[in-house]
Design a protein around this motif. Sequence first.
Motif, PDB file in Angstrom:
ATOM      1  N   PRO A 226      84.385 121.631   9.070  1.00 23.29           N
ATOM      2  CA  PRO A 226      85.841 121.856   8.962  1.00 23.29           C
ATOM      3  C   PRO A 226      86.505 120.595   9.603  1.00 23.29           C
ATOM      4  CG  PRO A 226      84.640 123.625  10.041  1.00 23.29           C
ATOM      5  CD  PRO A 226      83.545 122.558   9.572  1.00 23.29           C
ATOM      6  N   MET A 227      86.055 119.772  10.484  1.00 25.31           N
ATOM      7  CA  MET A 227      86.641 118.493  10.934  1.00 25.31           C
ATOM      8  C   MET A 227      86.649 117.512   9.924  1.00 25.31           C
ATOM      9  SD  MET A 227      84.977 118.247  14.654  1.00 25.31           S
ATOM     10  CE  MET A 227      86.100 117.034  15.349  1.00 25.31           C
ATOM     11  N   VAL A 228      85.887 117.384   8.875  1.00 30.65           N
ATOM     12  CA  VAL A 228      85.876 116.679   7.598  1.00 30.65           C
ATOM     13  C   VAL A 228      87.103 116.962   6.931  1.00 30.65           C
ATOM     14  CG1 VAL A 228      84.847 115.959   5.564  1.00 30.65           C
ATOM     15  CG2 VAL A 228      83.447 115.691   7.620  1.00 30.65           C
ATOM     16  N   VAL A 229      87.235 118.307   6.504  1.00 25.53           N
ATOM     17  CA  VAL A 229      88.141 118.808   5.585  1.00 25.53           C
ATOM     18  C   VAL A 229      89.661 118.695   6.461  1.00 25.53           C
ATOM     19  CG1 VAL A 229      89.423 121.088   4.754  1.00 25.53           C
ATOM     20  CG2 VAL A 229      86.978 120.699   4.758  1.00 25.53           C
ATOM     21  N   ALA A 230      89.874 118.750   7.739  1.00 22.38           N
ATOM     22  CA  ALA A 230      90.885 118.578   8.460  1.00 22.38           C
ATOM     23  C   ALA A 230      91.157 117.040   8.362  1.00 22.38           C
ATOM     24  CB  ALA A 230      90.753 118.935   9.916  1.00 22.38           C
ATOM     25  N   GLY A 231      90.255 116.173   8.456  1.00 19.63           N
ATOM     26  CA  GLY A 231      90.552 114.851   8.306  1.00 19.63           C
ATOM     27  C   GLY A 231      91.098 114.385   6.999  1.00 19.63           C
TER      28      GLY A 231
ATOM     29  N   VAL B 250      92.717 116.400   4.841  1.00 21.91           N
ATOM     30  CA  VAL B 250      93.868 116.725   4.553  1.00 21.91           C
ATOM     31  C   VAL B 250      95.006 115.892   5.763  1.00 21.91           C
ATOM     32  CG1 VAL B 250      95.457 118.878   5.189  1.00 21.91           C
ATOM     33  CG2 VAL B 250      93.270 119.233   4.147  1.00 21.91           C
ATOM     34  N   PHE B 251      94.580 115.382   6.588  1.00 24.98           N
ATOM     35  CA  PHE B 251      95.474 114.536   7.609  1.00 24.98           C
ATOM     36  C   PHE B 251      95.554 113.277   6.738  1.00 24.98           C
ATOM     37  CE2 PHE B 251      96.159 111.210  10.823  1.00 24.98           C
ATOM     38  CZ  PHE B 251      97.124 111.629  10.991  1.00 24.98           C
ATOM     39  N   TRP B 252      94.629 112.818   6.312  1.00 24.18           N
ATOM     40  CA  TRP B 252      94.728 111.644   5.478  1.00 24.18           C
ATOM     41  C   TRP B 252      95.856 111.443   4.176  1.00 24.18           C
ATOM     42  CZ3 TRP B 252      91.821 110.361   0.925  1.00 24.18           C
ATOM     43  CH2 TRP B 252      91.958 108.788   0.585  1.00 24.18           C
TER      44      TRP B 252
END
Length: 72
Positions: A28-33, A35-37
């Motif tokens: 989830p943190m990679v996905v959030a990162g 998406v943020f990027w």
Amino acid sequence: MSTIGYPNWAVDMADVGAIYPFQGWEIPMVVAGVVFWLAWHRIQFVREGQHLEEARKQVIDHERIQKSVERY
């Protein structure tokens, strides 16, 4: 509250595995990162486009060019 999954450090260190915060939240943190990027690049692209459009309008503002020519 512990974010590393070990509420008590009084254990045998040989049994301790990964010791980084938010274990199990890697995906989830990679996905959030990502998406943020992507969102950050989109925002930058739009803002730079607006800035360049304003700069282009100022450069080809015929009244300002005419005033500059008349001044000389």
